[in-house]
Design a protein around this motif. Structure first.
Motif, PDB file in Angstrom:
ATOM      1  N   MET A 168       1.365  17.441  11.643  1.00  0.00           N
ATOM      2  CA  MET A 168       2.580  17.421  10.816  1.00  0.00           C
ATOM      3  C   MET A 168       2.279  17.858   9.392  1.00  0.00           C
ATOM      4  O   MET A 168       3.169  18.336   8.680  1.00  0.00           O
ATOM      5  CB  MET A 168       3.189  16.007  10.831  1.00  0.00           C
ATOM      6  N   TYR A 171       3.291  21.342   8.583  1.00  0.00           N
ATOM      7  CA  TYR A 171       4.731  21.521   8.332  1.00  0.00           C
ATOM      8  C   TYR A 171       5.096  20.981   6.949  1.00  0.00           C
ATOM      9  O   TYR A 171       5.881  21.583   6.229  1.00  0.00           O
ATOM     10  CB  TYR A 171       5.540  20.826   9.438  1.00  0.00           C
ATOM     11  N   GLN A 252      10.409  24.182  17.629  1.00  0.00           N
ATOM     12  CA  GLN A 252      10.405  22.747  17.382  1.00  0.00           C
ATOM     13  C   GLN A 252       8.993  22.238  17.639  1.00  0.00           C
ATOM     14  O   GLN A 252       8.329  22.700  18.567  1.00  0.00           O
ATOM     15  CB  GLN A 252      11.375  22.017  18.303  1.00  0.00           C
ATOM     16  N   HIS A 258       6.083  12.348  15.102  1.00  0.00           N
ATOM     17  CA  HIS A 258       6.573  13.253  14.053  1.00  0.00           C
ATOM     18  C   HIS A 258       7.347  14.396  14.709  1.00  0.00           C
ATOM     19  O   HIS A 258       7.137  14.711  15.876  1.00  0.00           O
ATOM     20  CB  HIS A 258       5.418  13.888  13.262  1.00  0.00           C
ATOM     21  N   SER A 260       9.517  18.414  13.795  1.00  0.00           N
ATOM     22  CA  SER A 260       9.980  19.433  12.861  1.00  0.00           C
ATOM     23  C   SER A 260      10.647  20.540  13.656  1.00  0.00           C
ATOM     24  O   SER A 260      10.314  20.767  14.822  1.00  0.00           O
ATOM     25  CB  SER A 260       8.784  20.001  12.095  1.00  0.00           C
ATOM     26  N   ARG A 297       5.804  30.033   7.730  1.00  0.00           N
ATOM     27  CA  ARG A 297       6.340  28.975   6.868  1.00  0.00           C
ATOM     28  C   ARG A 297       7.024  29.535   5.622  1.00  0.00           C
ATOM     29  O   ARG A 297       7.968  28.942   5.118  1.00  0.00           O
ATOM     30  CB  ARG A 297       5.244  27.988   6.488  1.00  0.00           C
ATOM     31  N   GLY A 303      14.643  24.114   7.641  1.00  0.00           N
ATOM     32  CA  GLY A 303      13.949  23.293   8.636  1.00  0.00           C
ATOM     33  C   GLY A 303      14.239  21.815   8.469  1.00  0.00           C
ATOM     34  O   GLY A 303      14.469  21.334   7.368  1.00  0.00           O
ATOM     35  N   HIS A 304      14.234  21.098   9.586  1.00  0.00           N
ATOM     36  CA  HIS A 304      14.420  19.635   9.563  1.00  0.00           C
ATOM     37  C   HIS A 304      13.102  18.975   9.963  1.00  0.00           C
ATOM     38  O   HIS A 304      12.355  19.532  10.782  1.00  0.00           O
ATOM     39  CB  HIS A 304      15.547  19.219  10.514  1.00  0.00           C
ATOM     40  N   ASN A 305      12.811  17.822   9.378  1.00  0.00           N
ATOM     41  CA  ASN A 305      11.487  17.216   9.584  1.00  0.00           C
ATOM     42  C   ASN A 305      11.520  15.699   9.448  1.00  0.00           C
ATOM     43  O   ASN A 305      12.217  15.173   8.571  1.00  0.00           O
ATOM     44  CB  ASN A 305      10.504  17.683   8.495  1.00  0.00           C
ATOM     45  N   SER A 312      11.810  11.787   5.890  1.00  0.00           N
ATOM     46  CA  SER A 312      12.411  13.025   6.391  1.00  0.00           C
ATOM     47  C   SER A 312      12.660  13.982   5.239  1.00  0.00           C
ATOM     48  O   SER A 312      12.824  13.557   4.094  1.00  0.00           O
ATOM     49  CB  SER A 312      13.738  12.730   7.092  1.00  0.00           C
ATOM     50  N   ASN A 315      13.630  21.652   4.645  1.00  0.00           N
ATOM     51  CA  ASN A 315      13.105  22.798   3.895  1.00  0.00           C
ATOM     52  C   ASN A 315      14.267  23.548   3.267  1.00  0.00           C
ATOM     53  O   ASN A 315      15.319  23.701   3.873  1.00  0.00           O
ATOM     54  CB  ASN A 315      12.377  23.761   4.833  1.00  0.00           C
TER      55      ASN A 315
END
Ligand code: FES
Ligand code: FE
Length: 457
Positions: A168, A171, A252, A258, A260, A297, A303-305, A312, A315
């Motif tokens: 993680m 990310y 994903q 974790h 992302s 990246r 992006g969701h994380n 959380s 991006n």
């Protein structure tokens, strides 16, 4: 009742099913406080919030109040914000600078290193003597930083923070390491409560791009109603065709709880939810981001994380948040705006505006999300509803290990790989005596997952 057996029965990640009483059961919640929030590394503060000796920031680990303090030697310590006399909070401002924490009840004072240094009327009140060294603030067992983010854990056997983060970190670096100088927190922190279980929020940020198509459809339509040149300036690729068709790729990631997910596009400024200044900034700083992070990246879009369990971020929109649990039926959101430290002031202000407008307590996207969670929590008051299995099968069997430098177990972005992993790790933690025992179970699950996947290289 033996919760160890019951909890594993409520999660069937191999077949993609979950029993929703995990979101409502008070006994499970108590176990979460002990075995999730009592063991995992939890986000406490950003280094930029406490730069000087004596600077402090108040937060929570689960429901335990915690004060994070910069020490005279520059290190950071964190303490349970609980007076050892009758349990009063000893630090009650959100943040500040102090030489000591004085309890407002009877006036005991603690140094910033946690030592009890002053007890009013000590010779008269304690003629028999008081061993003050015994009654200092309780110190959080381990505190560590990762590129500006400070974390703590109560678990004396905890693995180090980097090991806990695993893949993680790759990310998270997409936010923390985009530019020389790292990041900082801009402005104040938005805090509000949502009447739902904390796992709805944490899991969605780990795993759920899928909801955006429908829950956020009206927001997308509003943006879609903009003149075409304005949409092009936003660079979203949403003008004629949806992003999942125009994106170069999408993925994903799910591992150790974790998760992302993000699209990546042809353009470095491709984010639909932000101000023009922010798009310009992404465009201008793309070469540096490309060099530091690589293309995937540097080109990510919205992006969701989630770093398990409750940190959380998104991006591109600068929101970083913690889901503090408040009983099984409520979560307290703390939303920080995180930006590159070296960004110009007007860009930082634009990030703050964008984060507030989209993901502040009244944000036009935030509202869509919380409306769902609140309604679900109401539905789960029903006995039948909370014992009816839910489908979590999306993307099953399509997990893969990529060969292009993207680490960890991945899938296509519209997947519930990360959700299944989130709940499996959650169940493993609740049913294990130690974090290490839970991790061994999670490793075994993940190994099988990849071995069984059709697309494993
Ligand atoms: Fe803090 Fe009594 S509760 S001094
Ligand atoms: Fe959403």
């Amino acid at each position: 009742m033996n919760k160890t057996i019951d909890i594993q029965a409520l999660i069937d990640s191999k077949n993609g099913q979950v029993t929703p009483s995990i979101y409502t059961d008070p006994e499970i919640y108590e176990l979460e406080l002990e075995r999730i929030f009592g063991r995992c590394w939890l986000f406490l503060a950003h280094e930029s919030q406490i730069p000087k000796a004596g600077d402090f920031f108040n937060t929570y680990m689960g429901e335990d109040p915690i004060v994070v303090v910069r020490q005279k030697d520059g290190t950071v310590k964190a303490f349970l914000n609980q007076c050892r006399h009758r349990s009063m909070r000893v630090s009650y401002a959100d943040s500040g600078n102090t030489k000591a924490f004085t309890c407002p009840y009877h006036g005991w004072s603690y140094a910033t290193n946690g030592d009890l240094i002053e007890v009013p009327l000590e010779p008269r009140a304690y003629p028999q003597g008081l061993c003050k060294s015994k009654w200092g603030l309780q110190e959080v067992t381990k505190v560590a930083s990762y590129k500006g983010l400070i974390f703590g854990t109560w678990d004396e056997n905890a693995v180090n923070l980097e090991e806990y983060m695993g893949d993680m970190a790759w990310y998270l670096d997409g936010v923390l390491d985009r530019r020389e100088g790292g990041t900082e927190i801009v402005g104040g922190i938005h805090k509000w409560t949502i009447d739902c279980n904390w796992k709805f929020a944490a899991e969605q940020f780990a795993s759920d791009q899928y909801h955006a198509l429908f829950s956020h459809a009206s927001a997308v339509q509003v943006l879609g109603a903009k003149p075409e040149d304005e949409q092009k300036a936003l660079g979203s690729g949403q003008t004629a065709r949806p992003v999942w068709e125009t994106a170069k790729d999408a993925l994903q990631f799910g591992q150790d709880g974790h998760g992302s997910g993000f699209f990546f596009t042809e353009k470095p400024d491709a984010n639909v939810w932000v101000d023009g200044e922010v798009s310009d900034y992404y465009r201008e700083t793309y070469p540096e981001a490309l060099e530091r992070l690589g293309e995937i990246r540097a080109l990510r879009l919205a992006g969701h994380n989630t770093l398990f369990p409750t940190l959380s971020w998104l991006n591109g929109t600068a929101t970083l948040r913690v889901w503090h649990p408040r009983g099984p039926n409520q979560v307290e959101v703390w939303a920080f705006c995180i930006t590159d430290k070296n960004a110009p002031e007007e860009v930082k202000a634009a990030f703050e505006r964008s984060a507030t407008r989209a993901f502040g307590p009244a944000g036009f996207l935030e509202q869509d999300d919380s409306e769902n969670w609140v309604e679900i929590q109401k539905i789960l008051r029903g006995h039948r509803a909370r014992n009816s299995q839910l489908c979590m099968e999306m993307g099953m069997g399509n997990e893969k290990i990529r060969d292009d430098g993207v680490p960890g177990i991945t899938n296509y972005i519209f997947s519930e790989t990360a959700a299944r992993g989130f709940y499996q790790h959650w169940a493993n933690l609740l049913s294990s005596q130690t974090w290490q025992e839970a991790k061994a179970k999670t490793d075994a699950y993940q190994k099988t997952l990849v071995e069984n996947s059709k697309e494993t290289a």
